[in-house]
Design a protein around this motif. Structure first.
Motif, short mmCIF file in Angstrom:
data_model
loop_
_atom_site.label_atom_id
_atom_site.label_comp_id
_atom_site.label_asym_id
_atom_site.label_seq_id
_atom_site.Cartn_x
_atom_site.Cartn_y
_atom_site.Cartn_z
N THR A 124 12.15 86.76 2.36
CA THR A 124 13.00 86.43 3.51
C THR A 124 12.31 86.79 4.82
O THR A 124 12.32 86.01 5.78
CB THR A 124 14.34 87.17 3.40
N SER A 128 11.19 84.21 7.66
CA SER A 128 11.74 84.34 9.01
C SER A 128 10.61 84.38 10.05
O SER A 128 10.70 83.72 11.10
CB SER A 128 12.57 85.62 9.09
N GLN B 137 18.36 81.43 -2.40
CA GLN B 137 17.35 81.79 -1.40
C GLN B 137 16.28 80.69 -1.29
O GLN B 137 15.86 80.33 -0.18
CB GLN B 137 16.69 83.11 -1.76
N THR B 141 15.51 78.55 1.99
CA THR B 141 14.16 78.42 2.53
C THR B 141 13.80 76.96 2.73
O THR B 141 13.24 76.57 3.77
CB THR B 141 13.14 79.09 1.58
#
Lengths: 215, 228
Positions: A124, A128, B137, B141
């Motif tokens: 993540t 990001s 997830q 993404t």
């Protein structure tokens, strides 16, 4: 026709040049933007599945020995407590050992799960950072600047993370064994003494009395 | 003399008007070409953006999520089962049990069986939960990357559209030479009419009602004329 233009000049030449410049600038801007995004992708290519597996393994390497160490200590404590209570060769001892090993397995699974969580968190964070850099590339279209920013982010992301230490995991392993031992002692005393006078703490036979207080 | 002059003036007017129309047509054609080229570019940006969206949508579809979750859960389950096994060096019976009653060792084995089943069940349940999270997830993404791609293409579309007005202006100047020549020819005709027709203009050459020369020129060109 050309002769006329040659004779009088082309009053619209400037306009055409402006249009060409505008289009060429836009084409160049788009190429720069694609280049900048490409630089970001190239830099972030190092964050692949083996990288994230490494993050997971890093946490396992940190936490699993702690769990193992705590288990060894808890097992020793159980051995001493059971031996002290004379319960080593008993079903109580068997059940306590089974419980301890079950808890150990679950804590090991906790570590594996937490390790996977660290890996996912790393994914993540990386995504990001990549997203932010692509946004910058879209805004600026400066390949060199985006490349440098990507490198800085990549260096930050590859820095060692801080893991929280584990707390006490096997606190209740010997709980209750002392009570069992006391009960065992009382039983042995009852069996060994035989006479009523051998019992140290006899149950009440209803001889208590109420005393009124005049306070 | 008047007939010749009238013929020259009329011929000049017609020729000038034709040249001006031709110049205007060239400009219109160029403008249409610019617009068509821009439409093609915009279509390209839109198609690319839609490809990003389609890819993200496929990744977020139920079958894709289910497949991703199952795959991730299987990987997690294998990992958790491995992690849940007590290493042999840390297992075994407690000291004193080996020499004790068989019933105690049987009880230990029974307890271990129960523990193993419980740990396995817990591991599989965790894996199923985590696998779904992994799939989500991955989908997020994909959606985020789709958004980045769409933003990139939208930026390109804006930039390309911003460059278009200058191109339209430049296209409008196409045929300017032809229009200029038309203006000159028509202007020559007007001059002849004015010179030989006097103040009465075109009408006097044909013994008809006078018509103001500038009005005729505007009517024939259909565009704002160049310098005369």
């Amino acid at each position: 026709m050309c002769n006329v233009k040659r004779l009088m000049g082309n009053p619209y030449k400037g306009v055409q040049q402006q249009a060409e410049v505008a289009r060429q600038s836009e084409v160049a801007r788009q190429a720069d933007t694609r280049g900048a995004i490409g630089r970001v992708d190239e830099t972030f290519r190092q964050f692949d599945d083996p990288f994230f597996a490494g993050r997971e393994q890093a946490y396992s390497n940190y936490a699993m020995p702690q769990v193992s160490d705590q288990y060894d200590t808890a097992r020793k404590n159980l051995i001493f407590a059971l031996a002290d209570g004379g319960l080593t060769r008993s079903s109580v001892g068997a059940q306590r050992l089974g419980d301890l090993e079950r808890d150990y397995s679950l804590r090991r699974q906790d570590v594996a799960d937490q390790a996977r969580g660290y890996g996912q968190q790393a994914r993540t964070d990386v995504e990001s950072a990549r997203s932010g850099l692509v946004s910058q590339a879209n805004s600026v279209g400066d390949a060199a600047a985006s490349g440098n920013a990507a490198l800085n982010e990549a260096n930050r992301l590859t820095a060692a993370p801080s893991f929280s230490p584990l707390g006490a995991l096997f606190q209740n392993v010997t709980a209750g064994i002392g009570v069992s031992r006391a009960a065992g002692d009382a039983e042995r005393l009852r069996n060994a003494g035989g006479a009523q006078g051998a019992r140290l703490f006899q149950p009440s036979r209803g001889s208590g009395q109420v005393v009124q207080s005049n306070v | 003399m008047c007939d010749v002059t009238a013929a020259i003036a009329l011929g000049s007017a017609v020729a000038g008007s034709a040249l001006q129309s031709r110049g205007a047509a060239q400009a219109q054609k160029a403008e249409a070409g610019v617009a068509a080229a821009e439409r093609g570019r915009q279509d390209g940006y839109r198609r690319t953006a839609m490809n990003y969206v389609d890819t993200a949508r496929e990744g977020a579809s139920r079958p894709a999520l289910d497949a991703g979750a199952a795959s991730a859960a299987a990987g997690r389950a294998a990992s958790l089962r491995t992690a849940g096994q007590v290493p042999a060096a840390q297992g075994g019976y407690l000291p004193g049990m080996e020499s004790g009653p068989q019933s105690v060792r049987d009880e230990v084995d029974r307890q271990r069986g129960l523990a193993s089943a419980f740990v396995g069940q817990q591991g599989d349940a965790r894996a199923a939960l985590g696998g779904w999270g992994d799939a989500m997830q991955a989908s997020r993404t994909g959606i985020a990357r789709s958004g980045q791609g769409v933003a990139t293409e939208a930026g390109f579309a804006r930039g390309s559209a911003d460059a278009m007005p200058a191109e339209i202006t430049a296209a409008g100047s196409k045929g300017s030479g032809t229009r200029m020549l038309g203006d000159l020819v028509a202007g020559g005709g007007n001059l002849a009419a004015a010179t030989y027709g006097g103040a009465k203009g075109w009408g006097s050459l044909f013994s008809a009602a006078p018509v103001a020369a500038p009005a005729l020129r505007r009517a024939t060109t259909g565009r704002v004329g160049g310098p005369v």
